[in-house]
Design a protein around this motif. Structure first.
Motif, mmCIF file in Angstrom:
data_model
loop_
_atom_site.group_PDB
_atom_site.id
_atom_site.type_symbol
_atom_site.label_atom_id
_atom_site.label_comp_id
_atom_site.label_asym_id
_atom_site.label_seq_id
_atom_site.Cartn_x
_atom_site.Cartn_y
_atom_site.Cartn_z
ATOM 1 N N GLU A 1 0.831 -1.206 0.000
ATOM 2 C CA GLU A 1 0.000 0.000 0.000
ATOM 3 C C GLU A 1 0.872 1.265 0.000
ATOM 4 O OE1 GLU A 1 -2.542 -0.370 3.366
ATOM 5 O OE2 GLU A 1 -3.730 -2.007 2.507
ATOM 6 N N LEU A 2 1.934 1.246 0.817
ATOM 7 C CA LEU A 2 2.839 2.402 0.854
ATOM 8 C C LEU A 2 3.534 2.602 -0.489
ATOM 9 C CD1 LEU A 2 4.479 1.921 4.375
ATOM 10 C CD2 LEU A 2 2.779 3.632 3.728
ATOM 11 N N HIS A 3 3.945 1.496 -1.122
ATOM 12 C CA HIS A 3 4.587 1.588 -2.435
ATOM 13 C C HIS A 3 3.625 2.142 -3.478
ATOM 14 C CE1 HIS A 3 7.737 -1.634 -1.201
ATOM 15 N NE2 HIS A 3 8.149 -0.410 -0.921
ATOM 16 N N SER A 4 2.365 1.707 -3.390
ATOM 17 C CA SER A 4 1.359 2.211 -4.336
ATOM 18 C C SER A 4 1.179 3.720 -4.184
ATOM 19 C CB SER A 4 0.018 1.498 -4.105
ATOM 20 O OG SER A 4 0.124 0.116 -4.380
ATOM 21 N N LYS A 5 1.124 4.193 -2.934
ATOM 22 C CA LYS A 5 0.984 5.634 -2.696
ATOM 23 C C LYS A 5 2.222 6.386 -3.181
ATOM 24 C CE LYS A 5 -2.095 5.205 1.309
ATOM 25 N NZ LYS A 5 -2.250 5.418 2.770
ATOM 26 N N LYS A 6 3.402 5.795 -2.951
ATOM 27 C CA LYS A 6 4.646 6.429 -3.395
ATOM 28 C C LYS A 6 4.692 6.520 -4.913
ATOM 29 C CE LYS A 6 8.608 8.180 -2.094
ATOM 30 N NZ LYS A 6 8.666 9.370 -1.220
ATOM 31 N N ILE A 7 4.241 5.471 -5.578
ATOM 32 C CA ILE A 7 4.222 5.474 -7.040
ATOM 33 C C ILE A 7 3.314 6.582 -7.559
ATOM 34 C CG2 ILE A 7 3.434 4.173 -9.062
ATOM 35 C CD1 ILE A 7 4.443 1.646 -7.661
ATOM 36 N N VAL A 8 2.151 6.759 -6.930
ATOM 37 C CA VAL A 8 1.226 7.823 -7.335
ATOM 38 C C VAL A 8 1.889 9.190 -7.174
ATOM 39 C CG1 VAL A 8 -0.952 8.968 -6.784
ATOM 40 C CG2 VAL A 8 -0.849 6.480 -6.868
ATOM 41 N N GLN A 9 2.607 9.392 -6.060
ATOM 42 C CA GLN A 9 3.310 10.666 -5.843
ATOM 43 C C GLN A 9 4.371 10.893 -6.921
ATOM 44 O OE1 GLN A 9 4.851 10.288 -1.874
ATOM 45 N NE2 GLN A 9 2.905 10.759 -0.879
ATOM 46 N N LEU A 10 5.143 9.842 -7.220
ATOM 47 C CA LEU A 10 6.181 9.965 -8.248
ATOM 48 C C LEU A 10 5.571 10.222 -9.621
ATOM 49 C CD1 LEU A 10 8.578 7.080 -7.137
ATOM 50 C CD2 LEU A 10 8.968 9.530 -6.927
ATOM 51 N N GLN A 11 4.435 9.587 -9.899
ATOM 52 C CA GLN A 11 3.756 9.816 -11.179
ATOM 53 C C GLN A 11 3.315 11.273 -11.305
ATOM 54 O OE1 GLN A 11 0.758 6.746 -10.864
ATOM 55 N NE2 GLN A 11 1.862 5.363 -12.236
ATOM 56 N N ASN A 12 2.824 11.856 -10.208
ATOM 57 C CA ASN A 12 2.402 13.263 -10.234
ATOM 58 C C ASN A 12 3.594 14.191 -10.460
ATOM 59 O OD1 ASN A 12 -0.281 12.580 -9.776
ATOM 60 N ND2 ASN A 12 -0.086 12.724 -7.550
ATOM 61 N N VAL B 1 0.342 -7.379 -5.994
ATOM 62 C CA VAL B 1 1.756 -7.409 -6.364
ATOM 63 C C VAL B 1 1.930 -7.109 -7.853
ATOM 64 C CG1 VAL B 1 3.797 -8.868 -6.569
ATOM 65 C CG2 VAL B 1 2.384 -9.002 -4.519
ATOM 66 N N ILE B 2 1.085 -7.703 -8.689
ATOM 67 C CA ILE B 2 1.160 -7.470 -10.136
ATOM 68 C C ILE B 2 0.871 -6.010 -10.458
ATOM 69 C CG2 ILE B 2 0.029 -7.971 -12.344
ATOM 70 C CD1 ILE B 2 -0.297 -10.859 -11.364
ATOM 71 N N ASP B 3 -0.117 -5.431 -9.780
ATOM 72 C CA ASP B 3 -0.480 -4.036 -10.027
ATOM 73 C C ASP B 3 0.678 -3.098 -9.674
ATOM 74 O OD1 ASP B 3 -2.518 -2.014 -10.695
ATOM 75 O OD2 ASP B 3 -2.355 -1.473 -8.581
ATOM 76 N N VAL B 4 1.310 -3.329 -8.504
ATOM 77 C CA VAL B 4 2.443 -2.493 -8.090
ATOM 78 C C VAL B 4 3.614 -2.665 -9.056
ATOM 79 C CG1 VAL B 4 4.194 -2.132 -6.306
ATOM 80 C CG2 VAL B 4 1.803 -2.456 -5.654
ATOM 81 N N THR B 5 3.905 -3.910 -9.432
ATOM 82 C CA THR B 5 5.023 -4.184 -10.342
ATOM 83 C C THR B 5 4.792 -3.538 -11.707
ATOM 84 O OG1 THR B 5 5.357 -6.305 -9.229
ATOM 85 C CG2 THR B 5 6.451 -5.997 -11.340
ATOM 86 N N LYS B 6 3.556 -3.641 -12.194
ATOM 87 C CA LYS B 6 3.235 -3.058 -13.502
ATOM 88 C C LYS B 6 3.396 -1.544 -13.472
ATOM 89 C CE LYS B 6 -0.245 -4.861 -15.608
ATOM 90 N NZ LYS B 6 -1.627 -5.236 -16.010
ATOM 91 N N ASN B 7 2.910 -0.904 -12.414
ATOM 92 C CA ASN B 7 3.050 0.551 -12.298
ATOM 93 C C ASN B 7 4.515 0.971 -12.187
ATOM 94 O OD1 ASN B 7 0.307 1.165 -12.445
ATOM 95 N ND2 ASN B 7 0.000 0.902 -10.247
ATOM 96 N N MET B 8 5.310 0.166 -11.488
ATOM 97 C CA MET B 8 6.744 0.454 -11.394
ATOM 98 C C MET B 8 7.404 0.355 -12.760
ATOM 99 S SD MET B 8 7.905 1.285 -8.380
ATOM 100 C CE MET B 8 9.619 0.798 -8.416
ATOM 101 N N ASP B 9 7.020 -0.639 -13.557
ATOM 102 C CA ASP B 9 7.589 -0.798 -14.899
ATOM 103 C C ASP B 9 7.232 0.392 -15.792
ATOM 104 O OD1 ASP B 9 8.785 -3.171 -14.282
ATOM 105 O OD2 ASP B 9 7.235 -4.448 -15.150
ATOM 106 N N ILE B 10 5.969 0.805 -15.739
ATOM 107 C CA ILE B 10 5.527 1.944 -16.557
ATOM 108 C C ILE B 10 6.243 3.216 -16.132
ATOM 109 C CG2 ILE B 10 3.534 3.423 -17.094
ATOM 110 C CD1 ILE B 10 1.784 0.910 -16.873
#
Length: 323
Positions: free
Chosen positions: A71-82, A131-140
């Motif tokens: 969950e923390l990684h997902s939130k961090k990814i959203v911040q980095l995307q912004n 896990v797949i969702d977080v990994t996919k967002n990290m790849d993108i």
């Protein structure tokens, strides 16, 4: 103390003790053990789903920790995307616009990954979807960062070229205002001083005493310093790069030689009256990609707005040129 049991004996008309039979105590013990075992089994079946073992508790804690991290990684990814989105907007709408290059389209920046299932190895687990969702967002995100990095590399090169262009482009008057008598003739149709015929004058004439210093109008390399061009007399040509060449004609002498590198403002020669010239002056030309253009648009480096306006008015007078 064990209970003593009695029975009534009608023959003796009295109560007699009941003597336990051999094996009764064993049966009682066995019955007690079976009862205890049954209760233990029932307790295990009933209470095991309610109360976890230490190992199960540890596994659950680990699972909760993994979920929290995801969950923390997902939130961090959203911040980095912004943050990346803001950089991409500045890249397209400021940097690339300033350097006159096409913006990178969104479909190129946000393109996905085609082909086989990249995340098959992550399937089949309790938290596979997360896990797949977080990994996919990290790849993108990684791909978008790579594209942005390459774009910024391009911008750096463009900035370096832009800086070099700004230093190289002819941008100052080749003769200082305080050294001038007047600006005798501008770019355009003028009367030839020798034939009196109307013809195109491809430069600007600056009248000044013989020996007045002449300065390079931009950084570049001397490609000619000779008198082997009809009508120009002693003249200098500077290749500024980016398609720009400046020419300084009718000089009395040179202060440079062919192949020499010069900077804007360097002394390159002196006003003279050589070649096809009627009086001491500097004939100055600028060429872009081989075509002669009006030099009046290239004095922003050392003329005030008032001086530039006065020069424009003088240059528009269709009189007689000095060469």
């Amino acid at each position: 103390m064990a209970k003593v049991k009695y029975y009534y004996d009608s023959d003796t008309l009295s109560y007699q003790k009941i003597k336990p039979k051999r094996g009764d105590n064993f049966k009682k013990l066995l019955f007690s053990l079976v009862t205890i075992f049954v209760f233990m089994i029932a307790g295990f079946v009933v209470f095991t789903p309610i109360f976890d073992s230490p190992k199960e508790k540890d596994l659950k804690r680990q699972l909760e920790f993994v979920k929290l991290n995801e969950e923390l990684h997902s939130k961090k990814i959203v911040q980095l995307q912004n943050i990346l989105k803001e950089i991409q907007d500045r890249d397209n709408n400021i940097y690339r616009l300033y350097f006159e290059v096409n913006p990178i389209p969104d479909e190129q920046r946000k393109a996905g990954f085609g082909g086989i299932n990249r995340y098959k190895a992550l399937e089949g687990f309790d938290n596979s979807e997360m896990v797949i969702d977080v990994t996919k967002n990290m790849d993108i995100l990684s791909k978008q960062l790579y594209i942005q990095s390459k774009s910024l590399d391009e911008i750096v090169k463009l900035a370096e070229n832009k800086e070099k262009l700004l230093a190289s482009i002819p941008a100052i008057q080749p003769v200082k205002n305080e050294d001038l008598n007047r600006m005798a003739s501008g770019y355009g149709w003028r009367s030839d001083p020798f034939t009196k015929a109307r013809k195109k004058h491809f430069g600007m004439d600056f009248t000044a005493p013989k020996g007045t210093p002449v300065y390079a109008s931009g950084d570049g390399v001397i490609i000619r310093a000779d008198q082997n061009s009809a009508g120009y007399g002693n003249h200098i040509r500077i290749n500024h790069g980016f398609g720009y060449v400046s020419l300084y004609a009718h000089l009395s002498k040179y202060n440079v030689k062919k192949g020499q590198k010069v900077k804007r403002g360097d002394l390159i020669g002196f006003v003279g009256n050589t070649g096809r010239s009627q009086a001491p002056h500097l004939h100055y030309e600028i060429m872009k990609n081989g075509n002669q253009i009006n030099p009046i648009n290239f004095y922003y480096g050392n003329l005030s707005p008032e001086e530039f306006e006065a020069m424009q008015k003088a240059a528009q007078i269709e009189g007689q040129s000095l060469d």
